[in-house]
Design an enzyme around this catalytic site. Structure first.
Site, mmCIF file in Angstrom:
data_model
loop_
_atom_site.group_PDB
_atom_site.id
_atom_site.type_symbol
_atom_site.label_atom_id
_atom_site.label_comp_id
_atom_site.label_asym_id
_atom_site.label_seq_id
_atom_site.Cartn_x
_atom_site.Cartn_y
_atom_site.Cartn_z
ATOM 1 N N GLU A 125 38.578 -111.096 12.817
ATOM 2 C CA GLU A 125 38.533 -112.476 13.314
ATOM 3 C C GLU A 125 39.929 -113.065 13.543
ATOM 4 O O GLU A 125 40.078 -114.155 14.065
ATOM 5 C CB GLU A 125 37.772 -113.369 12.314
ATOM 6 C CG GLU A 125 36.279 -113.092 12.236
ATOM 7 C CD GLU A 125 35.912 -112.021 11.202
ATOM 8 O OE1 GLU A 125 36.785 -111.186 10.867
ATOM 9 O OE2 GLU A 125 34.758 -112.015 10.735
ATOM 10 N N THR A 139 32.582 -107.337 14.056
ATOM 11 C CA THR A 139 32.947 -106.927 12.694
ATOM 12 C C THR A 139 31.838 -106.017 12.189
ATOM 13 O O THR A 139 30.672 -106.186 12.550
ATOM 14 C CB THR A 139 33.062 -108.119 11.734
ATOM 15 O OG1 THR A 139 31.784 -108.744 11.663
ATOM 16 C CG2 THR A 139 34.089 -109.105 12.189
#
Ligand code: AMP
Length: 543
Positions: A328, A184
């Site tokens: 995620e 991320t």
């Protein structure tokens, strides 16, 4: 008692094997870094993926090794997705827009063995060459004729494939084997890795193919502007072959004019990407006075799609699906397609529903909780932190116990960091990132709400609302606007518009103009950078 069914492991290469057989002639079209347009099919791709797997073996890659990519959306990148996973290694996609520091952190943290890169990124890698892990092999994603002069020691992609057999004896892997890794962009701290498995990836492809069925079907031509280097291009490399939809890869040119031309030439039916990209396309559509021929659907997500953008597409006959998700979550969590029973609603109400984040896809559970972690009702009013659980959601971050501990609750749900409400009919509304909410006198102001309203003003090109620390109220909102032209909007004009939707105490305390908003590596407005830019800012009542 257990069922008596075969246990065949879910496997990524099986998607492509299926596509090669069931949708063999469906096209993959790519704008290449070499400058031309390249055309292939799922059937041909399956053969080249086998050749690439032989090439990986030649590089000495072992099962579980991380093989990195630094590349635009194109057929070679897609081949890497399948060859690496099918081989039993892990395809680690790197976002080229990360800072040098983050890039080096990621390559070292992932312990990449090989880096496949597009020619565009040679200067970037040259600049960092001295800091790359020892023994990292570099492969340039081009043919021999296009290999540039460089101080780097690079292999040539097409050489790896040349002369290799077009079949490969794919290993039968446990379905929980790691297949892909994506970090991320992490607005604070070091990037965190989501390590997807074959099982989660195949299930995500099935889940999204069922849900986003208006895009994902045979005969459609999908333009993934959402990058292969981030969040798996929302799963399109897997879901499109599964359904037989063609893929039109835009390569490096993502401005409105280039996209319009490509869409027109390739008869793109659906385009997927973040709102900032569609701003560029909409400006081009306005200039040319029409949509590219055949353009029927836009899937928008990654940050909140302003209602004005949704309405403008819809009025021109383009169906908008506003989706929400996270790296995620593989990444799709909710989608904004309406149902048959919404059909008779007035246009205005439909647009209102479409500007929400939509309803969950199968395999994703949602809950909102108060600060003590107690679940809150799905009544459309109670606002809390959004937690998720499901078949394609991480159970922890790659080699990062601390971040895992911080993200997971005691019952194994993943904390998204988003603040949301959920309506009784399942519609999710993201109020803000928890760190972007503005806390004023013990009440909360949603920056997203204010931005959505202001975005609809014709004199506003884009905008962001951030919290400014305030001695009396804790925090108060500052509105930062990029004007659409010379004629800037006044604060009174914008306040008037805002007051149709929000209470007076929620109005921004001040208005500032900037030429452009800072963007993160994934094309979202970076509120962190904006807050830094306005550090020490004095609101009018602060003297
Ligand atoms: P990333 O992992 O980079 O895709 O970022 C995920 C975050 O982007 C989410 O937690 C949300 O805060 C934000 N996001 C994604 N889609 C949307 C959307 N449709 N509306 C508002 N925020 C979104």
């Amino acid at each position: 008692m257990l069922g008596q069914m075969m246990h065949r492991p879910l496997s990524i290469i099986e998607i492509l094997r299926f596509a090669a057989e069931a949708h063999g002639p469906a096209e993959i079209v790519s704008v290449r870094t070499e400058g031309d347009i390249h055309r292939t099919t799922y059937a041909e791709t399956y053969g080249r993926v086998a050749q690439l797997a032989h090439g990986l073996a030649g590089l000495g890659i072992g099962q579980g090794d991380r093989v990195a990519t630094l590349a635009w959306n194109g057929y070679r990148h897609l081949e890497l997705y399948y060859a690496i996973a099918g081989y039993g290694a892990v395809c680690h996609t790197i976002n080229p827009r990360l800072s040098a520091e983050q890039f080096l952190y990621i390559v070292n943290h992932a312990e990449d063995r090989v880096l496949f890169l597009d020619t565009t990124f040679v200067p970037l890698v040259e600049a960092l060459a001295d800091h790359l892990p020892k023994g990292l092999k570099l492969v340039l994603m081009t043919d021999r004729a296009h290999m540039p002069d460089s101080k780097l020691d690079m292999l040539c992609y097409e050489d790896l494939l040349e002369g290799q057999p077009t079949t490969y004896d794919w290993p039968e892997l446990d379905e929980n084997t790691a297949a892909a890794l994506c970090y991320t962009s992490g607005t604070t701290g070091n990037p965190k890795g989501a390590l997807y498995s074959h099982r989660s990836t195949v299930l995500h492809a099935l889940m999204t193919a069922v849900t986003l069925h208006t895009s994902l079907r045979e005969g459609n031509r999908i333009l993934p502007v959402v990058p292969l280097f981030h969040v798996n291009a929302w799963g399109l490399p897997y879901s499109a072959p599964l359904t037989g939809a063609a893929l039109i890869f835009p390569g490096p040119k993502l401005d409105g004019a280039s996209l319009w031309d490509l869409m027109e030439a390739e008869k793109v039916t659906a385009a997927w990407g973040v709102p900032t990209v569609w701003q560029g396309l909409q400006a081009e559509i306005a200039k040319r006075g029409r949509n590219p021929e055949g353009f029927a659907e836009v899937v928008v997500g990654g940050s909140a799609a302003p209602r004005s953008m949704i309405e403008s597409f819809e009025k021109s006959g383009v169906n908008v699906c506003h989706a929400w998700g996270m790296t995620e979550m593989s990444p799709i969590g909710t989608h904004g397609l309406l149902s048959k029973y919404h059909e008779d609603l007035p246009f205005d109400q439909k647009m209102k529903l479409k500007s929400l984040q939509g309803r969950r896809v199968f395999g994703v559970d949602l809950k909102i909780t108060d600060e003590a972690g107690n679940p809150l009702p799905h009544d459309g009013k109670s606002q809390g932190e959004l937690f998720v659980r499901g078949n394609a959601i991480i159970s922890g971050y790659f080699k990062n116990a601390e971040a895992t501990e911080a993200a997971m609750d005691a019952d194994g749900w993943f904390g998204t960091g988003d603040i949301a409400t959920i309506a009784p009919d399942g519609f999710l509304v993201l109020r803000d990132r928890s760190k972007d909410l503005i806390k004023s006198g013990g009440e909360w102001i949603s920056s997203i709400d204010l931005e959505n309203i202001v975005m609809a003003h014709p004199k506003v090109s884009s905008c962001a609302v951030i919290a400014i620390p305030h001695p009396k109220w804790d925090e108060r909102p500052l509105l930062v606007v990029v004007p659409a032209g010379e004629d800037k909007p006044t604060k009174d004009e914008l306040d008037e518009m805002l007051l149709e939707h929000v209470a007076r105490w929620q109005l921004p305390d001040a208005l500032e103009f900037v030429e452009a908003l800072p963007l993160t590596a994934t094309g979202k407005v970076s509120k962190l950078t904006l807050r830094q830019q306005f550090e020490g800012y004095k609101l009018p009542d602060m003297g």
